[in-house]
Scaffold this active site. Structure first.
Site, mmCIF file in Angstrom:
data_model
loop_
_atom_site.group_PDB
_atom_site.id
_atom_site.type_symbol
_atom_site.label_atom_id
_atom_site.label_comp_id
_atom_site.label_asym_id
_atom_site.label_seq_id
_atom_site.Cartn_x
_atom_site.Cartn_y
_atom_site.Cartn_z
ATOM 1 C CG HIS A 150 -1.830 -1.201 1.363
ATOM 2 N ND1 HIS A 150 -2.915 -1.335 0.340
ATOM 3 C CD2 HIS A 150 -1.619 -2.320 2.092
ATOM 4 C CE1 HIS A 150 -3.570 -2.648 0.604
ATOM 5 N NE2 HIS A 150 -2.772 -3.384 1.615
ATOM 6 C CB THR A 205 15.592 -3.457 6.817
ATOM 7 O OG1 THR A 205 16.807 -3.270 7.377
ATOM 8 C CG2 THR A 205 14.620 -4.123 7.851
ATOM 9 N NE ARG A 244 21.722 -3.155 14.593
ATOM 10 C CZ ARG A 244 21.312 -2.162 14.431
ATOM 11 N NH1 ARG A 244 21.780 -1.700 12.871
ATOM 12 N NH2 ARG A 244 20.506 -1.368 14.660
#
Lengths: 191, 181
Positions: free
Chosen positions: B94, B158, B173
């Protein structure tokens, strides 16, 4: 004690409870699905005490040397237990859905060693090999509550009375009567 | 099994795809849309591919109940292993902008009446050869995982991961794997 191996009445899964288990007559196992990858060859590979409830998609993913013990009144509500050495769960523990307790990652950090395991798995009808990586026992003491989607990694001990927040990943020991949350899990308060 | 596969899925020799609902949300119009190499085992996957999505999987990959949410491109190398319930996505689903998101909510509703959804951010995901991804890890859009890396169980990836890294935590990490061998 139940006489083993045996079926469970009305079971949706076509399996049996293996004979090398010690399941108290006052314990409840919802389905033999929990044993579909139970390969322990120990005399007693799994012990469930009185009042233990094993529900939903709980799986005892146990290698040949695995020894899993659960005290009394503990609830395993859709837990995956990956065990090549020893996993001990105390009494009055509450383990929520999609919790994973793994005393082994079943994969080495070395890339070439992992390649060999993949070849072994492909040769063996895609069954991932057990016992290829050193396992470190997990201990969950009495009265511990582990929230949904948590992962407890090899070698971890969780102290009595502690709470692990949902979706935490536990790398290090958690002292008794602590609340730990996050990935990696950190103690945020005492109870 | 192969007769149940959508026509724009190509599968190599010795590869096994198990599960009833793998292609329930497979809407890609590419041909081929999904290419899978040889000797892979893919059990109970969820291939949610949008109209413009393209996906490749290399050889000898072992994937148990992974979820792929793909609007653009997801590329997976050879000898990649995924534990249970890994999620890989190349889209935000979205819009982040509140006004656009309101428009999107209406377009997704039963009252949409055929109006089209606003543009939604996507960015390709690339997973290199010999990457091990532990159970319940999540790989987010736009990330590239270098070959030989080891993603610990439950990790949220990420950012880009250099080759030969161990990744843990949320956010993930990276540390060189050589420090752990």
């Amino acid at each position: 004690m139940m006489s083993n191996p045996q079926l469970i009445e009305g079971d949706w899964f076509d399996g049996v409870i293996p004979s090398n288990t010690s399941i108290d007559s006052d314990a409840y196992v919802e389905s033999t699905y929990s044993f579909h990858c139970f390969e322990s060859t120990r005399t007693i590979g799994l012990t469930l005490g009185p009042g233990v409830g094993v529900y939903r998609q709980t799986v005892f993913d146990a290698g040949p040397h695995a020894q899993i013990e659960v005290g009394s009144y503990s609830m395993l509500n859709g837990v995956r237990i990956v065990c090549d050495s020893q996993i001990t769960i105390g009494s009055h523990c509450l383990l929520a859905w999609n919790v994973i307790l793994m005393d082994t990652r079943r994969a080495p950090y070395d890339r070439n060693a992992r390649r060999q395991l993949i070849s072994l798995a492909i040769e063996n009808d895609f069954r991932w090999p057990t016992d290829q990586v050193a396992a470190e026992r997990i201990t969950v003491a009495d009265n511990v509550w582990v929230g949904f989607d948590c992962i407890v990694l090899p070698g971890v001990s969780i102290g009595e009375g502690s709470v692990i927040g949902a979706r935490s990943v536990v790398y290090d020991n958690i002292p008794p009567y602590s609340v730990a949350v996050g990935n990696p899990a950190r103690v945020v308060r005492q109870l | 099994m192969s007769k149940q596969l959508p026509q724009n899925v190509l599968v190599g020799e010795g590869t096994r795809i198990q599960g009833q609902n793998c292609f329930n949300r497979f809407f890609s119009e590419h041909s081929p849309a999904l290419t899978i190499g040889s000797n892979c085992m893919i059990a109970n996957a969820h291939f949610a591919l949008g109209a413009k999505a393209q996906m490749q999987v290399g050889d000898e990959c072992l994937l148990s109940s992974p979820m792929f949410l793909c609007e653009e491109r997801i590329s997976i190398g050879s000898r990649v292993v995924m534990g249970w319930n890994v999620a890989v996505m190349d889209t935000d689903f979205h819009p982040l902008d509140p006004d656009l998101r309101k428009t999107d909510a209406i377009a997704c509703s039963p009252l949409a009446g055929g109006i089209s959804r606003p543009a939604i951010d996507s960015a390709p995901v690339t997973i290199g050869d010999d990457v091990w991804i532990g159970p319940q890890a999540t790989i987010l859009k736009g990330t590239s995982i270098g070959s030989g890396s080891f993603i610990e169980p439950g990790t949220m990836v990420t950012q880009d991961v250099p080759a030969g890294s161990r990744v843990s935590g949320n956010p993930g990490r990276c540390t060189p794997l050589s420090e752990f061998q």
